[in-house]
Each structure stands twice: as structure tokens, then as C-alpha cells.
Scaffold this motif. Structure first.
Motif, mmCIF file in Angstrom:
data_model
loop_
_atom_site.group_PDB
_atom_site.id
_atom_site.type_symbol
_atom_site.label_atom_id
_atom_site.label_comp_id
_atom_site.label_asym_id
_atom_site.label_seq_id
_atom_site.Cartn_x
_atom_site.Cartn_y
_atom_site.Cartn_z
ATOM 1 N N ILE A 1 0.698 7.306 4.479
ATOM 2 C CA ILE A 1 0.395 8.549 3.856
ATOM 3 C C ILE A 1 1.485 9.561 3.934
ATOM 4 O O ILE A 1 2.108 10.153 3.087
ATOM 5 C CB ILE A 1 -0.921 9.363 4.270
ATOM 6 C CG1 ILE A 1 -1.966 8.468 4.042
ATOM 7 C CG2 ILE A 1 -1.000 10.717 3.741
ATOM 8 C CD1 ILE A 1 -3.480 9.088 4.741
ATOM 9 N N LYS B 1 0.847 -1.127 0.172
ATOM 10 C CA LYS B 1 0.000 0.053 0.152
ATOM 11 C C LYS B 1 0.784 1.187 0.076
ATOM 12 O O LYS B 1 0.539 2.276 -0.630
ATOM 13 C CB LYS B 1 -0.970 0.090 1.364
ATOM 14 C CG LYS B 1 -2.029 -1.075 1.193
ATOM 15 C CD LYS B 1 -3.318 -0.591 0.737
ATOM 16 C CE LYS B 1 -4.036 -1.885 0.309
ATOM 17 N NZ LYS B 1 -4.802 -2.307 1.410
ATOM 18 N N LEU C 1 0.903 4.185 -2.623
ATOM 19 C CA LEU C 1 0.774 5.348 -2.522
ATOM 20 C C LEU C 1 1.912 6.392 -3.248
ATOM 21 O O LEU C 1 1.486 7.518 -3.618
ATOM 22 C CB LEU C 1 0.840 5.709 -1.062
ATOM 23 C CG LEU C 1 -0.662 5.414 -0.254
ATOM 24 C CD1 LEU C 1 -0.667 5.741 1.152
ATOM 25 C CD2 LEU C 1 -1.753 6.839 -0.698
ATOM 26 N N LEU D 1 -8.096 9.719 1.463
ATOM 27 C CA LEU D 1 -6.676 9.210 1.904
ATOM 28 C C LEU D 1 -6.588 8.728 3.273
ATOM 29 O O LEU D 1 -6.027 7.675 3.706
ATOM 30 C CB LEU D 1 -5.466 10.124 1.928
ATOM 31 C CG LEU D 1 -5.127 10.758 0.630
ATOM 32 C CD1 LEU D 1 -4.170 11.780 0.792
ATOM 33 C CD2 LEU D 1 -4.340 9.550 -0.215
ATOM 34 N N GLU E 1 1.179 9.236 -5.538
ATOM 35 C CA GLU E 1 1.746 10.651 -5.205
ATOM 36 C C GLU E 1 2.512 11.211 -6.464
ATOM 37 O O GLU E 1 2.445 12.276 -6.608
ATOM 38 C CB GLU E 1 2.456 10.638 -3.725
ATOM 39 C CG GLU E 1 1.408 10.666 -2.582
ATOM 40 C CD GLU E 1 0.589 11.817 -2.341
ATOM 41 O OE1 GLU E 1 0.795 12.921 -3.030
ATOM 42 O OE2 GLU E 1 -0.209 11.958 -1.682
ATOM 43 N N PHE F 1 -6.674 -0.074 -3.813
ATOM 44 C CA PHE F 1 -6.484 0.109 -2.390
ATOM 45 C C PHE F 1 -7.377 -0.505 -1.511
ATOM 46 O O PHE F 1 -6.975 -0.949 -0.323
ATOM 47 C CB PHE F 1 -6.688 1.775 -2.128
ATOM 48 C CG PHE F 1 -5.178 2.327 -2.458
ATOM 49 C CD1 PHE F 1 -4.155 2.283 -1.505
ATOM 50 C CD2 PHE F 1 -5.225 2.984 -3.636
ATOM 51 C CE1 PHE F 1 -3.082 2.874 -2.007
ATOM 52 C CE2 PHE F 1 -4.008 3.809 -4.064
ATOM 53 C CZ PHE F 1 -2.789 3.591 -3.116
#
Lengths: 277, 229
Positions: free
Chosen positions: A120, A3, A7, A110, A11, B98
Motif C-alpha cells: 500500500i 498485487k 494497487l 486496503l 491508486e 485482489f
């Protein structure tokens, strides 16, 4: 981990356009710089040697040979680097605030992802690092290309050739970006990473407590600086030069790791328990 | 079951929630009703850990919310939580990447149900279609609980009808839903439970069916009794 990597990929894709534009500007501006500086040197040489009949040896003695240093010291070269630095500095803040501002508040999504919220934080800090190293790496590739263009434009006898290593070690401003030793690399980029982590924590304080958060963020930043400088301050003012340089270095690394860990822990806590959308 | 226990929340010096408690069962539609600013959205955000509480506790199936809970519960806020430059397809891809509970089959079904074009860019959608995409992204997750904040707010009559139809379909069946809405008329007949909020407290929590059967009162009748006392 998966994950986190997803991410990071997400990003990075969000800034890839800005990143490419900045790289494009850097390449074009620096290439223009090479051409402009080389032509201005050649024009001067032509004027002196063909109009004023100055012998070549005298010209070279008076004006010197053309080297990459002249280009690297011009604003054509440093301007775009400064622009990239400003772009990264701006994005350190924007990478968080862009998720809160606007009609579509992406921060909801998020924070509702089925993964640790600290991911994050890690993904955003990794994106900043990728951006920075991306710029540095591309700049390292650009310099030899620019040297080649210079060689193609200025005749051999008027030119003082320099290698990439020479260029990046001679100019003090460039040694900041391209550290010459591993220790310097750790020092420059470690300090940069620390600064970004402290700024991120400050931003999360603001996002959690609004006005009071700004104050808390500033206090946290000040505390981080004090902790980081503590060995140096003690060494200088209290312990009367007590430490050997290597001890001081180890202490500084420990303090740096302490500040980094604290920033990660506090950011994790804020993201999990205090942040508000 | 979602258990909200004595939760308190302040914004600055203003106390918005003063000890709110209620429960929402799986397989039931629970509606939070109250005037603007009473803290309905704050309660939903607090359930999803999107805003901290000053006191109280929220449990989902007996446990406080953690990262794993987001595969079990979803929140559909009144604004779209996807990037405007994404297409509906890209937004679905994001969700698929996700969430392990993402159900593409159901997402495709919802696309058809709402007559949405997957290649449409989110920023170019009308308010009604944006609300539908929001619902799609929430309902295509195989979760036990769905929280919806004002799904009918500012939407035209036909889109409202389409969204209301979702509540009678299998898309909602067996899930626990907590909904906040002003447009009670659209879904009044579908509600199982109603929680009336006023001045930071629950003023009445009742079964809509029991009120209809035992007292012959609609939800609106009970609301009148409570708010116009």
C-alpha cells in the motif's frame, strides 16, 4: 508484485481526473500566456513603429526581440506549474487521509487485502512519483508546442528563437524541474522521493498514535534531516573540510539510502503492527 | 478455530478490554453481546489486525494473522468499505482482482438474493442496500471465517429479514461466524454460541443450544440473568 502493480493502477485511476484537470489548466493557461505575451509584444511594436514612427532597428534595440523567456517568466507559465506542485504536495497527504475520512472507510479494505501492507505504501509513493513525472513529461511536450505557437504569432525578425533545452537550462526555476545532468536528476528527484517517504512515515505515525504520533512524526522528520545532513555538518564543523567532494557525494547518497530504508521499514512496521482504523 | 486469548486494549487511559478470551469454531455462529462501548467492534478489528493490542494473542487455526489469512477470514464492518463512486459491479471487479478466493458465482447469487442492481452506484444506495452490498462483498469470498459487526444496525424491518435469511442459507453453512448485534431477536434461534461481555471482560460464554435444552432458557433469558443481576 502483481498485487503491487494492481494497487498502483488502482491508486492512479483514483487521481486520474484531478491529474487531467491540472494538466488541462496548465495547457490552457500556458497557451493563453503565449498568446497574451506575444500579442502584447506585437501591440507594443505596432504602437512604437506605426504610431510613433520608430524605426524597426531602433525598436529592436530598445525593446529587444521576443523570446520564449518572456513567456516562461510570466505567471501564465509559472502559475499552473505552481498549481501542479501544490496539487502534488496536497495529494501526498490526501492520498492517505482520503482512505480514513468519510462515510466509507476504504482503509479497512486496503488493510484487509491479501498482500503485504507495505505494498500500500509502495503503491501510494509510486502514484505520487507517476503524478510528478507525468506533469514533467507533459510540460516537456508542451514547451515545443508553445514555441511553435510563438513562432506562428511573432514574425521572424522580431523573434529570438530558443530550443527546448535552452529554455529549461536558462531559467533557474525550470532547472529544478528539468535537471540538466543525471547527477542533478538523482539529487532533485532523490531528495523529493526521500521527502515523500519521510512525510508518509510521519502520516503513518499520526494514524497509529494520533496526537502523540504527530510529535513522533515531527521527531522522525527532524532525525531524518539530521542524518541526511550529517556528512555535511561533520565536513564543515568537525572534520575541517576533510572529505573530497566525490566522497561527500557518496556519503550523502549512502545517508539518503539509509533514510529511505528507515522510512520504508518504519512504515512497514506501523502498517503491520500499529496502525489503527 | 479463532482463539482470542487474554487480549487487552486501552484507548488513552481507558482500558476497554481487560483480558478477553473466547473461541469461535468453524461451522458455528458465535455472537458477541454487550452494551455500547464494551469493545465488541474492537475485538473484531483486533482479530483482523486493524487495531493493535496491548496484551494477549489471537490465533486463526493456530496461527497469528498474516497477509495470507485474508484469504481465509473476512470482516464485514458496519460501514461500507468500498469507494462511494464505484458501482456494485466495479466493487465486485475490485474484489475479484485482489482476492483469489472471490467466488463470482456466489456473488451473482447474492445479487439476486438481495435484489441488487450491479450498475447502481454505491453512493446512491439506501442504508439497507448498502448493508446488503457489504454482506455481498464479504460473503462472496470463499473464506472459512466471517466477522460481522452489527449487520442489522439502523436497517428497516424487511431488509433485516432478508439479511437474517442469509444465516439460514447455504451462504453461511460450514463457515465460522462471529457476529456482534443489538438486534438479538432477529437471529437468536440461529446462534450456536454466545459470548457476553461487560466491563472489558467475558462475563459468560455459553452454548445457546445447551441453554435452551438443559435449562429451558433463551439467549435473552441468560442475558437478563447476567446483566440485571
Amino acid at each position: 508484485m502483481k498485487k503491487y502493480l494492481q494497487l498502483v493502477n488502482f491508486e492512479f485511476n483514483r487521481i486520474v481526473k484531478l491529474f487531467t484537470v491540472l494538466l488541462g489548466i496548465t495547457f490552457v493557461a500556458q497557451m493563453i500566456g503565449v498568446v497574451v505575451q506575444s500579442r502584447s509584444y506585437l501591440n507594443l511594436a505596432n504602437e512604437k513603429m506605426y504610431k510613433e514612427m520608430m524605426p524597426q532597428a531602433e525598436f529592436l534595440e530598445s525593446f529587444g526581440q521576443m523570446s520564449f523567456l518572456q513567456i516562461a517568466k510570466s505567471s501564465w507559465f509559472f502559475g499552473p506549474i505552481a498549481l501542479c506542485v501544490a496539487g502534488v504536495a496536497f495529494y501526498i497527504f490526501f492520498i492517505w487521509y482520503r482512505d480514513w475520512i468519510g462515510k466509507n472507510t476504504f482503509i479497512y479494505r486496503l488493510l484487509m487485502l491479501p498482500t503485504s501492507r507495505l505494498n500500500i505504501f509502495f503503491a501510494k509513493i509510486t502514484t505520487i512519483l507517476l503524478m510528478t513525472f507525468g506533469f514533467v513529461a507533459v510540460q516537456l511536450i508542451m514547451i515545443p508546442i508553445e514555441i511553435m505557437v510563438l513562432k506562428a504569432m511573432v514574425p521572424n525578425e522580431f523573434r529570438l528563437d530558443m530550443g527546448v533545452m535552452e529554455v529549461v537550462t536558462i531559467i533557474p526555476e525550470l532547472t529544478l524541474i528539468f535537471p540538466s545532468s543525471f547527477m542533478q536528476f538523482i539529487f532533485h528527484y532523490g531528495l523529493g522521493l526521500l521527502a515523500v517517504s519521510v512525510l508518509f512515515t510521519g502520516i503513518l505515525f499520526e494514524r497509529s498514535f494520533k496526537w502523540k504520533g504527530i510529535l513522533a512524526g515531527l521527531l522522525y522528520g527532524a532525525l531524518a534531516v539530521v542524518v541526511l545532513l550529517l556528512p555535511l555538518l561533520l565536513h564543515e564543523f568537525v572534520l575541517n573540510n576533510f572529505f573530497y567532494p566525490i566522497e561527500l557525494l557518496v556519503l550523502e547518497i549512502i545517508m539518503g539510502l539509509l533514510v529511505l530504508s528507515a522510512s520504508i521499514w518504519v512504515s512497514g512496521f506501523l502498517l503491520k503492527k500499529k496502525v489503527t482504523v | 478455530m479463532i482463539e482470542v486469548k487474554e487480549i487487552e486494549k486501552r484507548y488513552g487511559r481507558k482500558k476497554i478490554l481487560k483480558g478477553v478470551s473466547f473461541t469461535a469454531e468453524k461451522g458455528e455462529i458465535t455472537c458477541l453481546i454487550g452494551i455500547n462501548g464494551v469493545g465488541k467492534t474492537t475485538i473484531l478489528k483486533a482479530i483482523m489486525a486493524l487495531t493493535p493490542l496491548h496484551k494477549g494473542q489471537i490465533l486463526i487455526d493456530g496461527k497469528p494473522i498474516d497477509k495470507h489469512s485474508f484469504e481465509k477470514i473476512t470482516f464485514i464492518p458496519d460501514s461500507l468499505t468500498m469507494l462511494p463512486n464505484m458501482t456494485i459491479n466495479e466493487a465486485m471487479e475490485f474484489m475479484k482482482d485482489f482476492y483469489t478466493c472471490w467466488n463470482q458465482k456466489r456473488a451473482n447469487e447474492l445479487l439476486g438474493f438481495f435484489r441488487l442492481e450491479p450498475s447502481s452506484r454505491i453512493s446512491s444506495l439506501s442504508k439497507g442496500n448498502t448493508a446488503k452490498v457489504n454482506l455481498l462483498l464479504g460473503l462472496a469470498l470463499d473464506v472459512d471465517y466471517v466477522l460481522m459487526d452489527e449487520p442489522f444496525s439502523g436497517i428497516d424491518m424487511f431488509s433485516r429479514e432478508e439479511i437474517a435469511n442469509v444465516f439460514t442459507s447455504h451462504l453461511i453453512e460450514n463457515r465460522g461466524v462471529i457476529i456482534t448485534t443489538h438486534e438479538i431477536g432477529d437471529i437468536e434461534h440461529l446462534l450456536d454460541k454466545v459470548v457476553l461481555l461487560d466491563d472489558g471482560l467475558v462475563t459468560k460464554e455459553f452454548s445457546a443450544e445447551a441453554a435452551r435444552e438443559n435449562e429451558g432458557k433463551s439467549v435473552i433469558d441468560v442475558m437478563r440473568e447476567v446483566y440485571q443481576k
